[in-house]
Design a protein around this motif. Structure first.
Motif, PDB file in Angstrom:
ATOM      1  N   LYS A  77      42.240  30.353  50.952  1.00 17.37           N
ATOM      2  CA  LYS A  77      42.883  30.438  49.649  1.00 17.37           C
ATOM      3  C   LYS A  77      44.370  30.379  49.883  1.00 17.37           C
ATOM      4  O   LYS A  77      44.849  30.714  50.951  1.00 17.37           O
ATOM      5  CB  LYS A  77      42.537  31.761  48.974  1.00 17.37           C
ATOM      6  CG  LYS A  77      41.082  31.889  48.661  1.00 17.37           C
ATOM      7  CD  LYS A  77      40.828  33.206  48.000  1.00 17.37           C
ATOM      8  CE  LYS A  77      39.347  33.341  47.712  1.00 17.37           C
ATOM      9  NZ  LYS A  77      39.047  34.564  47.032  1.00 17.37           N
ATOM     10  N   ASP A  78      45.093  29.980  48.864  1.00 15.78           N
ATOM     11  CA  ASP A  78      46.531  30.004  49.046  1.00 15.78           C
ATOM     12  C   ASP A  78      46.989  31.462  49.120  1.00 15.78           C
ATOM     13  O   ASP A  78      46.334  32.367  48.630  1.00 15.78           O
ATOM     14  CB  ASP A  78      47.261  29.197  47.972  1.00 15.78           C
ATOM     15  CG  ASP A  78      47.322  29.864  46.609  1.00 15.78           C
ATOM     16  OD1 ASP A  78      46.925  31.030  46.472  1.00 15.78           O
ATOM     17  OD2 ASP A  78      47.804  29.208  45.678  1.00 15.78           O
ATOM     18  N   GLY A  79      48.088  31.688  49.784  1.00 14.28           N
ATOM     19  CA  GLY A  79      48.573  33.039  50.036  1.00 14.28           C
ATOM     20  C   GLY A  79      48.850  33.829  48.776  1.00 14.28           C
ATOM     21  O   GLY A  79      48.607  35.032  48.729  1.00 14.28           O
ATOM     22  N   ARG A 119      47.186  37.433  47.851  1.00 14.00           N
ATOM     23  CA  ARG A 119      48.020  38.620  47.604  1.00 14.00           C
ATOM     24  C   ARG A 119      47.676  39.239  46.252  1.00 14.00           C
ATOM     25  O   ARG A 119      47.652  40.466  46.113  1.00 14.00           O
ATOM     26  CB  ARG A 119      49.499  38.257  47.669  1.00 14.00           C
ATOM     27  CG  ARG A 119      50.027  38.110  49.079  1.00 14.00           C
ATOM     28  CD  ARG A 119      51.536  37.985  49.121  1.00 14.00           C
ATOM     29  NE  ARG A 119      52.044  36.839  48.381  1.00 14.00           N
ATOM     30  CZ  ARG A 119      52.136  35.599  48.851  1.00 14.00           C
ATOM     31  NH1 ARG A 119      51.756  35.342  50.087  1.00 14.00           N
ATOM     32  NH2 ARG A 119      52.619  34.620  48.116  1.00 14.00           N
ATOM     33  N   THR A 120      47.420  38.401  45.262  1.00 20.92           N
ATOM     34  CA  THR A 120      47.056  38.903  43.940  1.00 20.92           C
ATOM     35  C   THR A 120      45.743  39.662  43.999  1.00 20.92           C
ATOM     36  O   THR A 120      45.613  40.741  43.416  1.00 20.92           O
ATOM     37  CB  THR A 120      46.948  37.741  42.930  1.00 20.92           C
ATOM     38  OG1 THR A 120      48.210  37.090  42.843  1.00 20.92           O
ATOM     39  CG2 THR A 120      46.527  38.228  41.559  1.00 20.92           C
ATOM     40  N   ASN A 136      42.914  44.894  43.860  1.00 19.44           N
ATOM     41  CA  ASN A 136      42.037  45.925  44.420  1.00 19.44           C
ATOM     42  C   ASN A 136      42.794  47.246  44.568  1.00 19.44           C
ATOM     43  O   ASN A 136      42.258  48.307  44.257  1.00 19.44           O
ATOM     44  CB  ASN A 136      41.449  45.483  45.758  1.00 19.44           C
ATOM     45  CG  ASN A 136      39.945  45.514  45.734  1.00 19.44           C
ATOM     46  OD1 ASN A 136      39.329  45.017  44.799  1.00 19.44           O
ATOM     47  ND2 ASN A 136      39.354  46.101  46.750  1.00 19.44           N
ATOM     48  N   GLN A 137      44.027  47.181  45.023  1.00 17.36           N
ATOM     49  CA  GLN A 137      44.838  48.389  45.143  1.00 17.36           C
ATOM     50  C   GLN A 137      45.067  49.018  43.765  1.00 17.36           C
ATOM     51  O   GLN A 137      45.000  50.242  43.612  1.00 17.36           O
ATOM     52  CB  GLN A 137      46.181  48.066  45.802  1.00 17.36           C
ATOM     53  CG  GLN A 137      46.049  47.686  47.256  1.00 17.36           C
ATOM     54  CD  GLN A 137      47.330  47.118  47.846  1.00 17.36           C
ATOM     55  OE1 GLN A 137      48.246  46.709  47.130  1.00 17.36           O
ATOM     56  NE2 GLN A 137      47.389  47.066  49.168  1.00 17.36           N
ATOM     57  N   GLU A 144      41.983  36.334  37.531  1.00 20.92           N
ATOM     58  CA  GLU A 144      42.583  36.400  38.862  1.00 20.92           C
ATOM     59  C   GLU A 144      41.689  37.136  39.862  1.00 20.92           C
ATOM     60  O   GLU A 144      42.027  37.229  41.038  1.00 20.92           O
ATOM     61  CB  GLU A 144      43.927  37.118  38.777  1.00 20.92           C
ATOM     62  CG  GLU A 144      44.902  36.473  37.811  1.00 20.92           C
ATOM     63  CD  GLU A 144      46.048  37.408  37.471  1.00 20.92           C
ATOM     64  OE1 GLU A 144      46.993  37.462  38.283  1.00 20.92           O
ATOM     65  OE2 GLU A 144      45.976  38.092  36.435  1.00 20.92           O
ATOM     66  N   MET A 145      40.569  37.671  39.394  1.00 16.93           N
ATOM     67  CA  MET A 145      39.721  38.509  40.242  1.00 16.93           C
ATOM     68  C   MET A 145      38.719  37.702  41.053  1.00 16.93           C
ATOM     69  O   MET A 145      38.248  36.669  40.617  1.00 16.93           O
ATOM     70  CB  MET A 145      38.970  39.527  39.381  1.00 16.93           C
ATOM     71  CG  MET A 145      39.861  40.578  38.799  1.00 16.93           C
ATOM     72  SD  MET A 145      38.871  41.815  37.924  1.00 16.93           S
ATOM     73  CE  MET A 145      40.113  43.047  37.641  1.00 16.93           C
TER      74      MET A 145
END
Length: 113
Positions: A14-16, A20-21, A26-27, A53-54
């Motif tokens: 996946k793209d970075g 990161r998203t 999750n955080q 975005e999930m």
């Protein structure tokens, strides 16, 4: 022929930014789940806002946290949760994703009504 087999086994990257998203989400799910009595509603709002975005891990974490928060809830509270339109859409999205009939992400539409 062996190259084809190896290519199939390699996971797609996946793209970075997307990665990161997903990590941030999750955080955020874990953080929001610690917000006391309002946590369930806040988690459902988070799902409705960020569903596109999930990834599967985000959905699993989200659903698990909601279940954990409501494990000892009264029958009335659980019934309210099961009738909540945000929860219904979340559950439908997870079921569709598991069955392979849909995908989260920009093309999948997430929890859009």
């Amino acid at each position: 022929m062996q190259e084809c087999a190896e290519a199939k086994r390699k996971p797609k990257r996946k793209d970075g930014r997307r990665r990161r998203t997903e990590v941030w989400l999750n955080q955020r799910i874990v953080q929001v789940s610690q917000d006391g009595p309002a946590a369930t509603s806040k988690l459902l709002d988070l799902a409705a806002t960020h569903a596109s975005e999930m990834n599967g891990m985000n959905f699993a974490t989200l659903f698990h946290r909601i279940a954990k928060l409501n494990a000892n809830a009264s029958d009335h509270r659980r019934n309210d949760l099961h009738r909540d339109s945000r929860f219904i859409r979340l559950r439908e999205t997870i079921e569709t994703t598991i069955r392979g009939g849909g995908e989260s992400g920009p093309e999948g539409g997430g929890l859009a009504p």
